[in-house]
Design an enzyme around this catalytic site. Structure first.
Site, PDB file in Angstrom:
ATOM      1  N   SER A 106       0.693  -1.137   0.204  1.00 38.60           N
ATOM      2  CA  SER A 106      -0.059  -0.121   0.027  1.00 38.60           C
ATOM      3  C   SER A 106       0.832   1.101   0.130  1.00 38.60           C
ATOM      4  O   SER A 106       1.762   1.445   0.727  1.00 38.60           O
ATOM      5  CB  SER A 106      -0.857   0.023   1.262  1.00 38.60           C
ATOM      6  OG  SER A 106      -1.915   1.258   1.326  1.00 38.60           O
ATOM      7  N   ASP A 107       0.562   2.124  -0.876  1.00 35.09           N
ATOM      8  CA  ASP A 107       1.236   3.490  -0.808  1.00 35.09           C
ATOM      9  C   ASP A 107       0.626   4.238   0.596  1.00 35.09           C
ATOM     10  O   ASP A 107      -0.261   3.713   1.085  1.00 35.09           O
ATOM     11  CB  ASP A 107       0.514   4.212  -2.192  1.00 35.09           C
ATOM     12  CG  ASP A 107       1.095   5.854  -2.060  1.00 35.09           C
ATOM     13  OD1 ASP A 107       2.296   6.230  -1.817  1.00 35.09           O
ATOM     14  OD2 ASP A 107       0.392   6.841  -2.205  1.00 35.09           O
ATOM     15  N   LYS A 108       1.142   5.164   1.020  1.00 32.97           N
ATOM     16  CA  LYS A 108       1.017   5.532   2.231  1.00 32.97           C
ATOM     17  C   LYS A 108       0.180   7.037   2.175  1.00 32.97           C
ATOM     18  O   LYS A 108      -0.744   7.141   2.313  1.00 32.97           O
ATOM     19  CB  LYS A 108       2.244   6.314   2.988  1.00 32.97           C
ATOM     20  CG  LYS A 108       2.059   6.767   4.270  1.00 32.97           C
ATOM     21  CD  LYS A 108       3.211   7.411   5.129  1.00 32.97           C
ATOM     22  CE  LYS A 108       3.776   8.657   4.532  1.00 32.97           C
ATOM     23  NZ  LYS A 108       2.941   9.807   4.369  1.00 32.97           N
ATOM     24  N   THR A 109       0.910   8.027   1.265  1.00 32.60           N
ATOM     25  CA  THR A 109       0.187   9.340   1.276  1.00 32.60           C
ATOM     26  C   THR A 109      -0.950   9.377   0.529  1.00 32.60           C
ATOM     27  O   THR A 109      -1.116   8.877  -0.660  1.00 32.60           O
ATOM     28  CB  THR A 109       1.212  10.306   0.531  1.00 32.60           C
ATOM     29  OG1 THR A 109       2.371  10.386   1.278  1.00 32.60           O
ATOM     30  CG2 THR A 109       0.892  11.703   0.444  1.00 32.60           C
ATOM     31  N   THR A 112      -2.150  -0.901  -3.800  1.00 35.37           N
ATOM     32  CA  THR A 112      -3.125   0.223  -3.438  1.00 35.37           C
ATOM     33  C   THR A 112      -2.297   1.537  -3.769  1.00 35.37           C
ATOM     34  O   THR A 112      -0.947   1.572  -3.338  1.00 35.37           O
ATOM     35  CB  THR A 112      -4.019   0.471  -2.368  1.00 35.37           C
ATOM     36  OG1 THR A 112      -3.029   0.796  -1.302  1.00 35.37           O
ATOM     37  CG2 THR A 112      -4.413  -0.809  -2.017  1.00 35.37           C
TER      38      THR A 112
END
Length: 867
Positions: free
Chosen positions: A317-320, A615
């Protein structure tokens, strides 16, 4: 003139202008711009689109389509037009379903291309005018101001500064300041400032194009596990069909039977063996799953993603903007002795401008309005305002209200400390606090106030961070309970990534991008470092320090040129791939990554036999989303991310992903149930017919009965897409050994039951035509009963029970088949008494089949063939 964009980093603008042969005051002439446009091409993303004819044609290419097409051809040759029509309709329905779903998906390269559309203010022949992005060429002088999308890779020439939002490209949560001489990349957004710039690269030569090339490469990913499964089933049935048809033809020729009859029954057997509806039924099953997800605000672009999602065991998963809000928030402020929190935030707000919508300043206004609504900051007037710039690293404003007039400032702590007269102990304490906040990933702003004739008074520190979404931790915990490992992959720095990971409950095994990309050459770098250190120590004694250090650096560069690091890294990757897979498997948080790193992480995990979901929301996520087995574009994602993803979320947060996994596992169970049923039924018919013809010289059912069986079996079975199934709490995969073993055992059991009935009827002197009708009825009743055996691995009476729609469809066709047999519609009538005995016989074998199924699964588990 053709150079990489990064070659211009820290390159003096004057040299760049000379290299590009352009005048900063006149720009390019129209004639020169036209020549360069011809040489470099338009400033747009070039794409290779698959022709429409090819997209249509490949739906009819492959083992199962070939089987269906051959059957249709044979039907036409022997003029069985009813057979031909039925088979052709099945083929077209399957192809159109697949084509329609693909057509719905946006093309990733088209969306990326749209990222470069718009107009730029360009200096041509001494005059500024608006030109489409696509007409820009290297050497063009352009103006950039707040709100602009940077249209190409540029080097900044003059002006105060630019504050650029690079989150869609790099994943950084905070804007980045750029000043004269810095490089700004295509598709970033100007949040503040105004500067002139010279275009250094356009179109496919920009850094943005590297993202495009990764998306193109990811588009060539292998067939899905679903497609591979259908291919394996097709190959399995093809081999059996060819072998048995060849055997029948040879026996028939040996018996000198009419050639037309041989062709006819070869055709019947082929039609019986082909799971004509298999791809269509599985596609409809996945389409129903897609409709269920759409109700939960998740739009499925590629149907096979549902099947892939059922087997996902790693989520990257991407964070921002995905796990976090992409909206800065104030953490607990730190006050200096004697100061108050309302004063701290009042001065911070007065040193800001709300209309600028600066992501650093907006949370200050929000905090002040939420916590101190009585503080009337709007009653103050800004007499002057000096915006932030990369040199001063602070904002200043002179404000007044009535007779009260003072200066406020906010910015980098070190800068404001130099403007104060604090003692060394206090300065050391403030720096320690800033370092502690930085270690947690906070961005810290210092705030000060100065009245006439006094030094700057430091009021305190305001820490800022991008907080996780409210549901992110709960979503991650549920995924982990369902057997999915979650990994954070972010462009933010290590400290921020580790802090957010801790808030989300992720373990703290963390790695930087540099460590990831350099893992393959660590041994080489260690060798070079040791050599350089040795030379440095020898020279240090008699040579000036700077000269020794410079010489050591030159030696390191020479060794690097002598040994091709990239070549060695590729060799290391090839020979140590399993070790790299294990390393990435152990890491929970990947920080400071670029699009290539995200793509590499996904690719490496897939090589380790993981089914990976991803994601993301930005352009930088598009290659990884396309490469992943199942890519999720979250709400408010860029067009590029949406186009590259398999599933697009339209509601904020990630909670719908767990529902998507649940729906995918339900859909997978339905597809597995049907596949097991279809293979078992195919084997029952083909083996029973082959042995009857070869051993007993008896044709057990007619060609017309075969067509009726196909209609009564396959069409109502579409309702399996709505069946109730158990939700597994672990990832699911196609296990071909298990599938073929269980279906083959059930198929052989069905053959035994059919021959037992055949022998009993012969023993009682029943006529051959009557035997055929009774066998037809038995195949109908027992066939649909088999579905209730295959729909679960346990006993048939265990919950969840079959859906009402499935029961109505299957029992409805069984009753229809019974009426056809009883009253002799196009076949010999059997009467109600015989029909009742066939139903009892099929029911008895239903219980036998269920026992055999359960025992088979237990045997496979003991052998380790079932998870």
């Amino acid at each position: 003139m053709e150079r990489k964009t990064d070659d211009y980093v820290d390159h003096p603008p004057e040299d760049t202008l000379n290299t590009l042969d352009t005048d900063p005051d006149q720009g390019l002439s129209e004639a020169e711009a036209a020549r360069r446009l011809e040489r470099f091409g338009p400033n747009e993303i070039q794409e290779r689109e698959e022709p429409l004819w090819h997209r249509v044609f490949r739906r009819f290419w492959g083992p199962i389509p070939w089987m269906i097409e051959v059957a249709a051809l044979l039907s036409a040759l022997v003029q069985k037009w009813e057979d031909f029509a039925i088979i052709l309709v099945m083929l077209l329905v399957n192809a159109l379903l697949d084509f329609f779903q693909e057509h719905r998906a946006l093309n990733a390269l088209k969306a990326l291309k749209q990222g470069l559309q718009g107009e730029a203010i360009v200096l041509r022949s001494g005059q500024y005018r608006a030109l489409p992005f696509r007409e820009l060429v290297p050497g063009d002088i352009i103006r950039l101001k707040i709100g602009n999308v940077v249209p190409a890779d540029v080097q900044l020439l003059d002006g105060d500064y630019l504050l650029l939002d690079q989150s869609a490209l790099t994943g950084e949560s905070l804007p980045v300041s750029k000043k004269t001489g810095a490089v700004a990349y295509a598709n970033t957004i100007v949040k503040q400032g105004e500067m002139r710039a010279v275009v250094v690269n356009t179109g496919m030569h920009t850094n943005f194009s590297s993202v495009v090339s990764l998306v193109s490469r990811a588009s060539l990913k292998e067939r899905s596990h679903f497609q591979k499964m259908v291919m394996q089933i097709g190959n399995f049935l093809i081999l059996i069909t060819l072998a048995l048809v060849l055997l029948i033809v040879m026996v028939a020729l040996f018996r000198h039977e009419p050639l037309l009859e041989i062709a006819r029954f070869a055709l019947v057997l082929t039609v019986a063996a082909i799971p004509v509806a298999l791809p269509a039924v599985l596609s409809v099953t996945m389409a129903v799953g897609a409709i269920n997800l759409a109700r939960r605000k998740a739009i499925v672009s590629h149907l096979t993603a549902i099947e892939e999602l059922a087997g996902v065991d790693v989520l990257c998963s991407d964070k921002t903007g995905t796990l976090t809000r992409n909206e800065m928030q104030v953490a607990d402020p730190i006050l200096l002795p004697g100061q108050s929190e309302p004063d701290l935030f009042l001065c911070a707000a007065l040193a800001s401008r709300l209309e600028n919508r600066d992501p650093i300043e907006l949370p200050i206004f929000r905090y002040l309005d939420e916590h101190y609504p009585d503080v009337d900051w709007r009653s103050y007037q800004q007499r002057s305002f000096t915006p932030f710039d990369p040199v001063r690293k602070r904002t200043e404003a002179v404000v007044s209200r009535a007779d009260d007039r003072f200066l406020v400032a906010k910015g980098a702590t070190q800068v404001l400390l130099e403007m104060t007269e604090l003692d060394e102990a206090r300065v050391a304490e403030v720096n320690r606090q800033v370092d502690a906040l930085a270690a947690k990933g906070y961005r810290t702003i210092a705030v000060g106030r100065r009245r006439d004739g006094e030094p700057l008074e430091l009021l305190g520190l305001i820490p800022l961070y991008d907080p996780p979404r409210e549901d992110s931790r709960e979503v991650i915990e549920e995924m982990q309970r369902n057997g999915v490992v979650v990994k954070m992959v972010t462009g933010d720095n290590l400290a921020i990534a580790r802090e957010i990971g801790g808030l989300l409950g992720l373990e703290q095994r963390t790695i930087r991008s540099a460590q990831l990309s350099g893992a393959a050459s660590n041994e080489l770098l260690a060798l070079v470092e040791a050599l350089t250190t040795a030379i440095y120590r020898r020279l240090k004694g008699g040579v000036p320090f700077k000269e020794a250090r410079r010489f050591a650096s030159e030696v390191m560069e020479e060794v690097g040129r002598l040994y091709d690091t990239r070549l060695l890294e590729r060799e290391f990757l090839h020979t140590h791939e399993s070790a790299i897979v294990e390393m990435i498997e152990e890491v929970d948080i990947f920080a400071e990554v670029v699009p290539e790193d995200k793509y590499r992480i996904i690719d490496t995990l897939q090589k380790g036999d993981h089914i990976v979901a991803m994601t993301g929301d930005g352009v930088n996520d598009a290659p990884a989303l396309k490469k992943a087995d199942c890519g999720f574009a979250v709400a408010n994602a860029t067009d590029a991310a949406r186009a590259a993803a398999d599933i697009v979320l339209t509601a904020p947060g990630l909670s719908v992903i767990n529902e998507a996994i649940r729906q995918a596992r339900i859909t997978f169970a339905r597809m597995k149930s049907y596949a097991t049923f279809r293979i078992a039924e195919t084997l029952r018919i083909i083996l029973f017919m082959t042995v009857s013809i070869i051993v007993f010289d008896f044709y057990p059912i007619t060609a017309l009965m075969i067509i009726l069986l196909a209609l009564l079996n396959d069409i109502p079975i579409l309702t399996i897409a709505y069946d109730h199934t158990r939700v597994h709490n672990a990832p699911l995969r196609w296990n071909m050994r298990e599938l073929l073993t269980v279906s083959s055992v059930l198929g052989l059991t069905g053959v035994v039951s059919s021959f037992l009935l055949f022998f009993v009827l012969q023993e009682h002197g029943v006529s051959e035509d009557m035997i055929r009708s009774l066998l037809f009825l038995k195949l109908i009743v027992a066939g649909h009963s088999t579905l209730y055996v295959t729909r679960a691995e346990g006993w048939f009476w265990e919950r969840p029970w079959p859906s009402p729609l499935l029961m109505v469809a299957t029992f409805g066709t069984e009753i229809l088949g019974t009426l056809i047999a009883v009253y002799g519609v196009m076949i010999t009538p059997v009467g109600w008494a015989y029909a009742a005995w066939i139903w009892l016989y099929a029911l008895a074998w239903f219980f036998v089949n269920d026992v055999i199924k359960v025992l088979t699964y237990r045997m496979l588990r003991r052998e380790g063939a079932v998870d």
